[in-house]
Write an enzyme that holds these catalytic residues in place. Structure first.
Site, PDB file in Angstrom:
ATOM      1  N   ASN A   1       0.728  -1.088   0.096  1.00 47.27           N
ATOM      2  CA  ASN A   1       0.120   0.168   0.082  1.00 47.27           C
ATOM      3  C   ASN A   1       0.818   1.375   0.090  1.00 47.27           C
ATOM      4  O   ASN A   1       1.953   1.385   0.584  1.00 47.27           O
ATOM      5  CB  ASN A   1      -0.813   0.007   1.217  1.00 47.27           C
ATOM      6  CG  ASN A   1      -0.243  -0.305   2.670  1.00 47.27           C
ATOM      7  OD1 ASN A   1       0.787  -0.963   2.656  1.00 47.27           O
ATOM      8  ND2 ASN A   1      -1.045   0.251   3.597  1.00 47.27           N
ATOM      9  N   MET A   2       0.327   2.371  -0.655  1.00 51.03           N
ATOM     10  CA  MET A   2       1.020   3.624  -0.762  1.00 51.03           C
ATOM     11  C   MET A   2      -0.263   4.760  -0.296  1.00 51.03           C
ATOM     12  O   MET A   2      -1.037   4.946  -0.835  1.00 51.03           O
ATOM     13  CB  MET A   2       1.615   3.733  -2.196  1.00 51.03           C
ATOM     14  CG  MET A   2       2.558   2.842  -2.597  1.00 51.03           C
ATOM     15  SD  MET A   2       2.972   3.303  -4.627  1.00 51.03           S
ATOM     16  CE  MET A   2       3.817   4.631  -4.214  1.00 51.03           C
ATOM     17  N   GLU A   3       0.595   5.541   0.518  1.00 51.91           N
ATOM     18  CA  GLU A   3      -0.123   6.795   0.898  1.00 51.91           C
ATOM     19  C   GLU A   3       0.587   7.938   0.508  1.00 51.91           C
ATOM     20  O   GLU A   3       1.739   7.915   0.321  1.00 51.91           O
ATOM     21  CB  GLU A   3      -0.265   6.658   2.439  1.00 51.91           C
ATOM     22  CG  GLU A   3      -1.299   5.646   2.862  1.00 51.91           C
ATOM     23  CD  GLU A   3      -1.099   4.978   4.428  1.00 51.91           C
ATOM     24  OE1 GLU A   3      -1.708   4.146   4.817  1.00 51.91           O
ATOM     25  OE2 GLU A   3      -0.432   5.914   5.077  1.00 51.91           O
TER      26      GLU A   3
ATOM     27  N   HIS B   1      -3.975   0.676  -2.845  1.00 55.53           N
ATOM     28  CA  HIS B   1      -3.984  -0.387  -1.613  1.00 55.53           C
ATOM     29  C   HIS B   1      -3.120  -1.480  -2.299  1.00 55.53           C
ATOM     30  O   HIS B   1      -2.698  -1.777  -3.468  1.00 55.53           O
ATOM     31  CB  HIS B   1      -5.508  -1.047  -1.786  1.00 55.53           C
ATOM     32  CG  HIS B   1      -6.500   0.006  -1.333  1.00 55.53           C
ATOM     33  ND1 HIS B   1      -7.549  -0.321  -0.362  1.00 55.53           N
ATOM     34  CD2 HIS B   1      -6.813   1.311  -1.618  1.00 55.53           C
ATOM     35  CE1 HIS B   1      -8.337   0.743  -0.092  1.00 55.53           C
ATOM     36  NE2 HIS B   1      -7.591   1.634  -0.929  1.00 55.53           N
TER      37      HIS B   1
ATOM     38  N   GLU C   1      -3.331  -4.826  -3.127  1.00 55.80           N
ATOM     39  CA  GLU C   1      -3.748  -5.659  -3.746  1.00 55.80           C
ATOM     40  C   GLU C   1      -3.672  -4.990  -5.487  1.00 55.80           C
ATOM     41  O   GLU C   1      -3.317  -5.288  -6.433  1.00 55.80           O
ATOM     42  CB  GLU C   1      -5.176  -6.261  -3.582  1.00 55.80           C
ATOM     43  CG  GLU C   1      -5.284  -6.995  -2.513  1.00 55.80           C
ATOM     44  CD  GLU C   1      -5.521  -6.213  -1.159  1.00 55.80           C
ATOM     45  OE1 GLU C   1      -6.125  -6.754  -0.308  1.00 55.80           O
ATOM     46  OE2 GLU C   1      -5.222  -5.065  -1.189  1.00 55.80           O
TER      47      GLU C   1
ATOM     48  N   CYS D   1     -10.224  -5.559   1.338  1.00 55.65           N
ATOM     49  CA  CYS D   1     -11.269  -4.480   1.734  1.00 55.65           C
ATOM     50  C   CYS D   1     -12.067  -4.699   0.532  1.00 55.65           C
ATOM     51  O   CYS D   1     -11.898  -5.213  -0.349  1.00 55.65           O
ATOM     52  CB  CYS D   1     -10.859  -3.052   2.014  1.00 55.65           C
ATOM     53  SG  CYS D   1      -9.983  -2.338   0.639  1.00 55.65           S
TER      54      CYS D   1
ATOM     55  N   CYS E   1     -10.780  -3.423  -2.854  1.00 55.29           N
ATOM     56  CA  CYS E   1      -9.820  -4.308  -3.422  1.00 55.29           C
ATOM     57  C   CYS E   1     -10.608  -5.383  -4.000  1.00 55.29           C
ATOM     58  O   CYS E   1     -10.482  -6.003  -5.165  1.00 55.29           O
ATOM     59  CB  CYS E   1      -8.634  -4.691  -2.454  1.00 55.29           C
ATOM     60  SG  CYS E   1      -7.565  -3.423  -2.137  1.00 55.29           S
TER      61      CYS E   1
END
EC number: 3.5.4.5
Length: 294
Positions: free
Chosen positions: A89-91, A102, A104, A129, A132
Site C-alpha cells: 500500500n502507498m499513501e 491499496h 492488492e 477490503c 480491493c
C-alpha cells in the site's frame, strides 16, 4: 540490498535467505520473481508454492509507503506465466486519501504493467477490503481468482464478493489484463512516447478517456502507468498511481523524479491533468508536462 528489506530478510529461514540474497542484491530489486526464480526458491527452501508466497509476504509489505496510517499491507500477485509480483500500500502526504494505492491494487497493476496476461492467485497478509475485492473483479481471471490469507484456507474471489457487480453486468467484454492497444501515434521524445504507449494500454471501457503517465528519474530510468477503470468507478486506478507504484517498488524515491509527462485527450470525458499535477507537486515534482492524444 535495499535497507527496507533488512528486517524482514533477517527473519527468514537460513536456506531461504541464502537463495534470496543474490536476488535482493543491489538497491533496485524489481520487486518481482521470474518463474525460474520461484522454482529455485521452492526447491531450495523445501516449500510449496503457497507456503513460499506466505514466507515472502513480509518482503512485499516492506515496500509499503504508509506515512499516514503506518499500517503496512503486502501482497503477491501470481501470474499465469509463473512470475510473481510484489505489491504494497502507498499513501501520499499532502495529497488526498483518494490517491491511496491499496496493496492488492499495487501487486495487480505491477503485474499488468509488466505485461502479465492474467493472474492465478493473490496472496495478501490482511483480508482484502471491499474496494480491493471490487478492483479484482475487473480482472480477466474474474471471480475464479484465488485469494490466500495467512491462517485460512484459500478461497476464490467469488467467496469474498458474493452477488458481485462487475463489467459483465455492463456488457463489457474486454477486461483488465486483456491485450489492448488504442493506436495513438507515438510522437515526441523518449519520455513523451513512453507516456503515449502507456495511454495506448489503458483499460477505460466506461469513460473512453485514455491516459498514461511517464516518470523520468535522475538516473534516466523511466516508469510508466496506465489508466485502469473499474465498473464501480471509485476503485479505478489513475495512471500516476501506477507509475509511482512501479517507481517505489523498484527502490526509487519521489525525490528521484526529475520530469513527468501525462498523455491524455484534451476533449475526454474525464481529465487527469489537475489531479496528476497536484499529486506530483505534493511529492516535490514540479517539472510536469502534458501531451494531447490525437
Amino acid at each position: 540490498m535495499h535497507p527496507r528489506f533488512q528486517t524482514a530478510f533477517a527473519q527468514l529461514a537460513d536456506n531461504l535467505q541464502s537463495a534470496l540474497a543474490p536476488i535482493l542484491a543491489g538497491h533496485h530489486f524489481p520487486a518481482m520473481l521470474t518463474a525460474e526464480q520461484v522454482s529455485t526458491l521452492k526447491n531450495t527452501a523445501g516449500l510449496d508454492e503457497d507456503a513460499l508466497a506466505f514466507a515472502l509476504l513480509p518482503l512485499a509489505a516492506a515496500c509499503a509507503r504508509t506515512d499516514l496510517s503506518h499500517f503496512n499491507v503486502g501482497a503477491i500477485a501470481r501470474g499465469v506465466s509463473g512470475n510473481w509480483y510484489f505489491g504494497a500500500n502507498m499513501e501520499f502526504l499532502g495529497a488526498t486519501m483518494q490517491q491511496t494505492v491499496h496493496a492488492e491494487q499495487s501487486a495487480i497493476s505491477h503485474a499488468w504493467l509488466r505485461g502479465e496476461k492474467g493472474l492465478a492467485a493473490v496472496t495478501v497478509n490482511y483480508t482484502p477490503c471491499g474496494h480491493c475485492r471490487q478492483f479484482m473483479n475487473e480482472l480477466n481471471s474474474g471471480l475464479d481468482l484465488r485469494i490466500h490469507l495467512p491462517g485460512r484456507a484459500p478461497h476464490t474471489l467469488r467467496d469474498y464478493l458474493p452477488d458481485a457487480f462487475g463489467p459483465k453486468d455492463l456488457e463489457i467484454k474486454t477486461l483488465l489484463m486483456d491485450e489492448q492497444d488504442h493506436g495513438f501515434t507515438l510522437t515526441g521524445d523518449t519520455l513523451t512516447q513512453a507516456a503515449i504507449t502507456a495511454a495506448n494500454k489503458s483499460h477505460m471501457p466506461y469513460s473512453h478517456s485514455p491516459s498514461g503517465v511517464a516518470l523520468e528519474c535522475k538516473d534516466g530510468r523511466i516508469f510508466t502507468g496506465s489508466y485502469a477503470e473499474n465498473a464501480a468507478f471509485n476503485p479505478t486506478l489513475p495512471p500516476l498511481q501506477g507509475a509511482l507504484n512501479l517507481l517505489s517498488l523498484n527502490g526509487y524515491d519521489y525525490a528521484d523524479i526529475q520530469r513527468a509527462i501525462l498523455a491524455e485527450k484534451g476533449d475526454a470525458a474525464l481529465i487527469q491533468w489537475d489531479a496528476t499535477a497536484a499529486t506530483l507537486k505534493a511529492l516535490g515534482c514540479h517539472n510536469i508536462d502534458r501531451v494531447l492524444l490525437g
